[in-house]
Design a protein around this motif. Structure first.
Motif, PDB file in Angstrom:
ATOM      1  N   LEU A   1       0.864  -1.224   0.066  1.00 37.35           N
ATOM      2  CA  LEU A   1       0.002  -0.032   0.041  1.00 37.35           C
ATOM      3  C   LEU A   1       0.803   1.240   0.098  1.00 37.35           C
ATOM      4  CD1 LEU A   1      -2.775  -1.143   2.644  1.00 37.35           C
ATOM      5  CD2 LEU A   1      -3.218  -0.856   0.099  1.00 37.35           C
ATOM      6  N   LEU A   2       2.001   0.875   0.592  1.00 35.12           N
ATOM      7  CA  LEU A   2       2.911   2.214   0.827  1.00 35.12           C
ATOM      8  C   LEU A   2       3.654   2.657  -0.574  1.00 35.12           C
ATOM      9  CD1 LEU A   2       4.560   2.355   4.334  1.00 35.12           C
ATOM     10  CD2 LEU A   2       3.312   4.139   3.120  1.00 35.12           C
ATOM     11  N   THR A   3       3.909   1.607  -1.415  1.00 32.30           N
ATOM     12  CA  THR A   3       4.814   1.682  -2.512  1.00 32.30           C
ATOM     13  C   THR A   3       4.335   3.059  -3.422  1.00 32.30           C
ATOM     14  OG1 THR A   3       5.258  -0.773  -2.501  1.00 32.30           O
ATOM     15  CG2 THR A   3       5.655   0.363  -4.590  1.00 32.30           C
ATOM     16  N   PRO A   4       3.137   3.166  -3.842  1.00 30.07           N
ATOM     17  CA  PRO A   4       2.886   4.313  -4.766  1.00 30.07           C
ATOM     18  C   PRO A   4       3.493   5.613  -4.124  1.00 30.07           C
ATOM     19  CG  PRO A   4       0.884   2.863  -4.491  1.00 30.07           C
ATOM     20  CD  PRO A   4       1.967   2.302  -3.593  1.00 30.07           C
ATOM     21  N   ALA A   5       3.645   5.546  -2.583  1.00 25.38           N
ATOM     22  CA  ALA A   5       3.860   6.954  -1.782  1.00 25.38           C
ATOM     23  C   ALA A   5       5.401   7.233  -2.247  1.00 25.38           C
ATOM     24  CB  ALA A   5       3.158   7.061  -0.556  1.00 25.38           C
ATOM     25  N   MET A   6       6.204   6.258  -2.543  1.00 27.77           N
ATOM     26  CA  MET A   6       7.859   6.418  -2.323  1.00 27.77           C
ATOM     27  C   MET A   6       8.242   6.018  -3.887  1.00 27.77           C
ATOM     28  SD  MET A   6       8.547   2.806  -0.225  1.00 27.77           S
ATOM     29  CE  MET A   6       7.806   1.222  -0.761  1.00 27.77           C
ATOM     30  N   PRO A   7       7.904   7.068  -4.843  1.00 25.42           N
ATOM     31  CA  PRO A   7       8.448   6.645  -6.275  1.00 25.42           C
ATOM     32  C   PRO A   7       9.877   6.858  -6.274  1.00 25.42           C
ATOM     33  CG  PRO A   7       7.185   8.794  -6.280  1.00 25.42           C
ATOM     34  CD  PRO A   7       6.792   8.024  -4.826  1.00 25.42           C
ATOM     35  N   GLY A   8      10.670   6.102  -6.668  1.00 21.58           N
ATOM     36  CA  GLY A   8      12.299   6.392  -6.883  1.00 21.58           C
ATOM     37  C   GLY A   8      12.933   5.968  -5.979  1.00 21.58           C
ATOM     38  N   ASP A   9      12.424   5.642  -4.784  1.00 20.09           N
ATOM     39  CA  ASP A   9      13.240   5.133  -3.471  1.00 20.09           C
ATOM     40  C   ASP A   9      13.558   3.834  -3.417  1.00 20.09           C
ATOM     41  OD1 ASP A   9      14.567   5.318  -1.115  1.00 20.09           O
ATOM     42  OD2 ASP A   9      12.966   6.108   0.219  1.00 20.09           O
ATOM     43  N   GLU A  10      14.438   3.156  -4.068  1.00 23.53           N
ATOM     44  CA  GLU A  10      14.560   1.966  -4.561  1.00 23.53           C
ATOM     45  C   GLU A  10      15.197   1.328  -3.071  1.00 23.53           C
ATOM     46  OE1 GLU A  10      13.497  -0.310  -6.471  1.00 23.53           O
ATOM     47  OE2 GLU A  10      12.743   1.118  -7.733  1.00 23.53           O
ATOM     48  N   PHE A  11      15.851   2.169  -2.446  1.00 26.50           N
ATOM     49  CA  PHE A  11      16.690   1.922  -1.187  1.00 26.50           C
ATOM     50  C   PHE A  11      15.728   1.265  -0.056  1.00 26.50           C
ATOM     51  CE2 PHE A  11      18.448   2.821   3.048  1.00 26.50           C
ATOM     52  CZ  PHE A  11      19.693   2.023   2.861  1.00 26.50           C
ATOM     53  N   SER A  12      14.399   2.274   0.241  1.00 32.02           N
ATOM     54  CA  SER A  12      13.771   1.976   1.070  1.00 32.02           C
ATOM     55  C   SER A  12      12.793   0.784   0.722  1.00 32.02           C
ATOM     56  CB  SER A  12      12.911   3.188   1.419  1.00 32.02           C
ATOM     57  OG  SER A  12      13.548   4.116   1.743  1.00 32.02           O
ATOM     58  N   ALA A  13      12.650   0.864  -0.436  1.00 34.25           N
ATOM     59  CA  ALA A  13      11.956  -0.395  -1.057  1.00 34.25           C
ATOM     60  C   ALA A  13      12.447  -1.795  -0.585  1.00 34.25           C
ATOM     61  CB  ALA A  13      11.251  -0.239  -2.446  1.00 34.25           C
ATOM     62  N   GLY A  14      13.819  -1.676  -0.963  1.00 33.76           N
ATOM     63  CA  GLY A  14      14.460  -3.066  -0.800  1.00 33.76           C
ATOM     64  C   GLY A  14      14.577  -3.298   0.479  1.00 33.76           C
ATOM     65  N   ARG A  15      14.803  -2.419   1.507  1.00 33.92           N
ATOM     66  CA  ARG A  15      14.627  -2.378   2.875  1.00 33.92           C
ATOM     67  C   ARG A  15      13.475  -3.091   3.530  1.00 33.92           C
ATOM     68  NH1 ARG A  15      19.571  -2.688   3.427  1.00 33.92           N
ATOM     69  NH2 ARG A  15      20.725  -1.370   5.239  1.00 33.92           N
ATOM     70  N   GLY A  16      12.333  -2.587   3.050  1.00 31.42           N
ATOM     71  CA  GLY A  16      10.982  -3.173   3.101  1.00 31.42           C
ATOM     72  C   GLY A  16      10.902  -4.624   2.881  1.00 31.42           C
ATOM     73  N   ARG A  17      11.445  -4.981   1.502  1.00 28.38           N
ATOM     74  CA  ARG A  17      11.328  -6.652   1.127  1.00 28.38           C
ATOM     75  C   ARG A  17      12.213  -7.268   2.349  1.00 28.38           C
ATOM     76  NH1 ARG A  17      11.423  -3.779  -3.793  1.00 28.38           N
ATOM     77  NH2 ARG A  17      13.743  -4.064  -4.117  1.00 28.38           N
TER      78      ARG A  17
END
Length: 388
Positions: free
Chosen positions: A333-349
């Protein structure tokens, strides 16, 4: 002054022996000291009036029990360690019936423990000593086939470490002679492995950082779905390089030397604040943290506006889906709110992965999850380097 220092050390030694060694709490150094021939160690020196009888009894018991000796990583053996085993090895190698044996393995080129007494010269000395007494006592076999690396890596290794004339020009004469005597060309036992290897040099850290970024831009690992590891010498260098790659290259680089995947980015800290606020409705700090993140809008859009509603919703999800399922859902649900932040997305995974392991181990509620020994917020020590 010397007598005074001796008195202090003697008193320390007596107390340490009485309170620690005799209670069986021995370090590796203690074991070595107790077994060294003629070392005067208290534990072995009292029997037989200090004549070495106790040491002979130890040798006798070991010699009666072991017929075959296998010593690995022998290039890091110290002369003190070898002196403990020498009499026993003599018995095995010189067995007239040939029923006993010595097998020692190592690579003098990988000797890295000279700072603690390791002496790679022992490797060749022992071989020549026993074969000098009786030719053929020890057979030498070279392990020049690599099962780990492909042809590209092996070719570079041979080119660098097999450059006899270059090494003789760069190193002291004795060091170059010893190296070239032991060196053999290597071959890959896995010729089907593909790969690429190159050696590049830079004069300072800034140039090395820039060169590293240049290589990563050329390789484009993110676009090609590749993981990349950059090995460095120090933790501080790893942290500095990771920061440089994030700022200058926009890469999702992290220093694995001190990894805290749940506290070094805004996404996972927000997710953990959501769990904490649900588990502890009175935790106003966690609730205010959630209000300052895009999660607040998501909660409002689903009609979750009170503390009780938040607790009921999130704890219900934890009960039904576990920590991994709950965190994965909110991350999505949060992913659309953080475009381009691959670092945080990776940390989330990565956080979802840790949660999955927690669930598989039996799980539990919030308190168990937060206090788990494998919890990511405690940090994780790994090989010095970088992963992106």
């Amino acid at each position: 002054m010397t007598r005074g220092i001796y008195a202090v050390l003697r008193g320390y030694e007596d107390n340490y022996d009485r309170l620690v060694r005799r209670a069986g709490r021995l370090t590796f150094a203690d074991v070595l000291r107790c077994l060294l021939p003629e070392a005067g160690a208290p534990l072995l020196g009292e029997i037989g009036g200090g004549t070495g009888e106790a040491r002979l009894l130890v040798d006798w018991r070991l010699d009666a029990r072991y017929d075959h000796w296998l010593l690995d990583e022998f290039q890091d053996t110290s002369r003190e360690q070898w002196s403990v085993l020498r009499n026993l090895i003599d018995e095995a190698v010189q067995d007239p019936e040939g029923r006993r044996s010595l097998f020692y393995v190592g690579d003098v080129k990988q000797a890295i423990f000279g700072w603690r007494g390791g002496d790679p010269a022992l490797f060749r000395e022992i071989f020549e000593h026993y074969n000098g007494e009786s030719a053929g006592s020890i057979d030498e076999r070279r392990l020049d086939r690599s099962w780990r690396s492909g042809p590209a890596v092996i070719a570079m290794v041979n080119r660098v470490f097999g450059a006899k004339e270059t090494l003789e020009a760069l190193l002291p004469v004795s060091a170059a002679k010893d190296w070239n005597r032991e060196w053999r060309e290597h071959v890959s036992a896995r010729p089907q492995l593909e790969g690429f290897a190159t050696l590049r040099a830079a004069s300072n850290e800034a140039d090395r950082f820039a060169a590293t970024l240049g290589i990563l831009r050329e390789v484009e690992p993110a676009r090609r779905g590749l993981d990349v590891a950059v090995l460095v010498h120090k933790n501080s260098t790893a942290a500095a390089l990771a920061d440089y790659l994030r700022k200058e290259g926009g890469l999702a680089a992290v220093a694995e030397s001190d990894l805290k995947l749940a506290t070094d980015n805004p996404v996972t800290t927000a997710l953990l604040a959501l769990l904490r606020a649900a588990a502890h409705p009175g935790d106003t700090l966690a609730r205010e943290h959630v209000r300052m993140t895009p999660i607040e809008a998501l909660l409002a859009g689903q009609g979750i506006t009170t503390r009780d509603a938040l607790t009921e919703r999130v704890l219900g999800e934890l009960q039904a889906e576990g920590f991994a399922g709950t965190l994965e859902r909110w991350l999505r649900l949060l992913t659309p709110a953080m475009p381009g932040d691959e670092f945080s997305a990776g940390r989330g995974r990565m956080l979802v992965g840790v949660a999955a392991r927690f669930d598989e181990s039996g799980g539990g509620m919030w308190r168990s999850f937060w206090s788990s020994p494998n919890a990511p917020w405690f940090g994780k020590r790994t090989t010095q380097g970088l992963c992106g």
